[in-house]
Design a protein around this motif. Structure first.
Motif, PDB file in Angstrom:
ATOM      1  N   PHE A  70      65.878  53.024  45.064  1.00  0.00           N
ATOM      2  CA  PHE A  70      66.201  53.109  43.639  1.00  0.00           C
ATOM      3  C   PHE A  70      65.440  52.014  42.899  1.00  0.00           C
ATOM      4  O   PHE A  70      65.288  50.898  43.404  1.00  0.00           O
TER       5      PHE A  70
ATOM      6  N   ASP B  23      66.314  55.313  32.921  1.00  0.00           N
ATOM      7  CA  ASP B  23      66.821  53.961  33.189  1.00  0.00           C
ATOM      8  C   ASP B  23      67.040  53.711  34.679  1.00  0.00           C
ATOM      9  O   ASP B  23      67.265  52.572  35.087  1.00  0.00           O
ATOM     10  N   LEU B  24      66.939  54.762  35.490  1.00  0.00           N
ATOM     11  CA  LEU B  24      67.106  54.620  36.934  1.00  0.00           C
ATOM     12  C   LEU B  24      66.392  55.776  37.620  1.00  0.00           C
ATOM     13  O   LEU B  24      66.590  56.933  37.266  1.00  0.00           O
TER      14      LEU B  24
ATOM     15  N   ASP C 138      65.523  50.156  39.025  1.00  0.00           N
ATOM     16  CA  ASP C 138      66.185  50.096  37.726  1.00  0.00           C
ATOM     17  C   ASP C 138      65.227  49.573  36.657  1.00  0.00           C
ATOM     18  O   ASP C 138      64.073  49.226  36.940  1.00  0.00           O
ATOM     19  N   SER C 139      65.706  49.529  35.421  1.00  0.00           N
ATOM     20  CA  SER C 139      64.857  49.219  34.280  1.00  0.00           C
ATOM     21  C   SER C 139      64.385  47.771  34.246  1.00  0.00           C
ATOM     22  O   SER C 139      63.471  47.431  33.492  1.00  0.00           O
ATOM     23  N   GLU C 140      64.997  46.896  35.059  1.00  0.00           N
ATOM     24  CA  GLU C 140      64.566  45.508  35.153  1.00  0.00           C
ATOM     25  C   GLU C 140      63.575  45.292  36.299  1.00  0.00           C
ATOM     26  O   GLU C 140      63.121  44.173  36.518  1.00  0.00           O
TER      27      GLU C 140
ATOM     28  N   ASN D 262      58.771  49.712  36.350  1.00  0.00           N
ATOM     29  CA  ASN D 262      59.534  49.292  35.186  1.00  0.00           C
ATOM     30  C   ASN D 262      58.620  48.705  34.125  1.00  0.00           C
ATOM     31  O   ASN D 262      57.607  48.066  34.431  1.00  0.00           O
TER      32      ASN D 262
ATOM     33  N   LYS E  38      78.269  53.307  36.591  1.00  0.00           N
ATOM     34  CA  LYS E  38      76.891  52.917  36.337  1.00  0.00           C
ATOM     35  C   LYS E  38      76.417  51.801  37.274  1.00  0.00           C
ATOM     36  O   LYS E  38      75.219  51.670  37.531  1.00  0.00           O
ATOM     37  N   GLU E  39      77.337  50.988  37.759  1.00  0.00           N
ATOM     38  CA  GLU E  39      76.968  49.842  38.599  1.00  0.00           C
ATOM     39  C   GLU E  39      77.065  50.167  40.092  1.00  0.00           C
ATOM     40  O   GLU E  39      77.242  49.273  40.910  1.00  0.00           O
TER      41      GLU E  39
ATOM     42  N   TYR F  31      76.719  58.384  39.347  1.00  0.00           N
ATOM     43  CA  TYR F  31      76.130  57.507  38.338  1.00  0.00           C
ATOM     44  C   TYR F  31      76.877  57.585  37.010  1.00  0.00           C
ATOM     45  O   TYR F  31      77.083  56.566  36.343  1.00  0.00           O
TER      46      TYR F  31
END
Length: 275
Positions: free
Chosen positions: A168, A107-108, A170-172, A35, A146-147, A142
């Protein structure tokens, strides 16, 4: 079968020797995702360990990988052919070009360890089982929710659907896993091929008969080598670990045994170096 290596934020990178083991025993190509600035960056298609590790060190110097979520993947081909585009990780997309791209921003992202029998591609397909799963199943999930990574019941349903292990990012920089992973020096591995699998302790775990024979000499494992494990009942997790070490090639596959070409008839068990 492959191996996934998960490094959470704030954790040091694995040692070079550990990553080299991962590549040595899963040598059909490597990739990574990390990320940065609200995105997930995928880089894959490294068919040589030195190239992979040099890029990893370059990234570490440029962006400080200790503070990034990082997922690395080392591949053993089970479907779709051995090539750069079939290396992991992948974005969650139904677009084949996205799934094949060697550099991609998303983003994922996702990496997979195991065999998704339900998603085995058609014989003439250039996709592998993981790409087929993402294209035909996971992208719908997805796009609808999204969550989904925060829903434990849905993750359990996905685990049941694939019967193997997923990571997986994620962007964070948050890493979410499906299936069991094992911790080693702060990082999490989808199986134990990060170890030196030619050590006696590794082979003894599965009861291989290595009396008067080093594991490096077990090129073709015959019925006598496998006898100690033949009566052991394995759960799915254990069975997948065994498949990380050896596999039985399909009937009709041509292999070389001690310099002689033979056609497999179900009686040969090969290590993952095709020995």
């Amino acid at each position: 079968m492959c191996i996934i290596v998960n490094k959470n934020r704030g954790i040091e990178l694995p040692k070079m020797e550990t990553l080299e083991n991962c590549f040595t025993y899963n040598s059909d190509g490597a990739g990574m995702m990390y990320n940065l600035d609200g995105n997930v960056y995928i880089e894959k298609g490294f068919m040589d360990f030195k190239e992979f590790y040099a890029r990893l060190m370059e990234l570490d110097e440029e962006i400080g990988l200790k503070e990034r979520g990082l997922v690395m993947h080392f591949r053993i081909t089970t479907s779709g052919g051995t090539n750069q585009g079939n290396c992991h990780p992948y974005p969650i997309s139904r677009n084949v070009n996205d799934l094949k791209a060697l550099r991609f921003t998303t983003d994922l992202g996702m990496a997979h360890n195991g065999i998704m029998s339900k998603y085995n591609p058609a014989p003439n397909s250039t996709l592998n089982d993981t790409q087929t799963f993402i294209k035909n199943y996971l992208t719908d999930v997805y796009e609808s929710y999204k969550e989904f990574l925060t829903d434990e019941r849905l993750l359990q349903a996905i685990e049941y659907e694939v019967g193997s292990k997923l990571s997986f990012l994620d962007s964070e920089g948050n890493i979410t896993t499906v299936g069991k992973f094992q911790e080693f020096e702060g990082c999490w591995y989808s199986n134990d091929t990060y170890q030196d699998i030619y050590s006696s302790s590794y082979w003894n775990k599965w009861g291989w008969n290595t009396i008067n024979k080093s594991a490096k000499e077990l090129d073709i494992l015959n019925e006598y080598d496998l006898t100690p494990i033949s009566g052991k009942v394995l759960d799915l997790e254990e069975f997948c670990e065994v498949l990380d070490i050896v596999y039985i090639p399909a009937d009709g596959t041509e292999i070389e045994v001690n310099g002689t070409k033979v056609v497999c008839d179900g009686n040969y068990c090969l290590d993952m170096g095709n020995n």
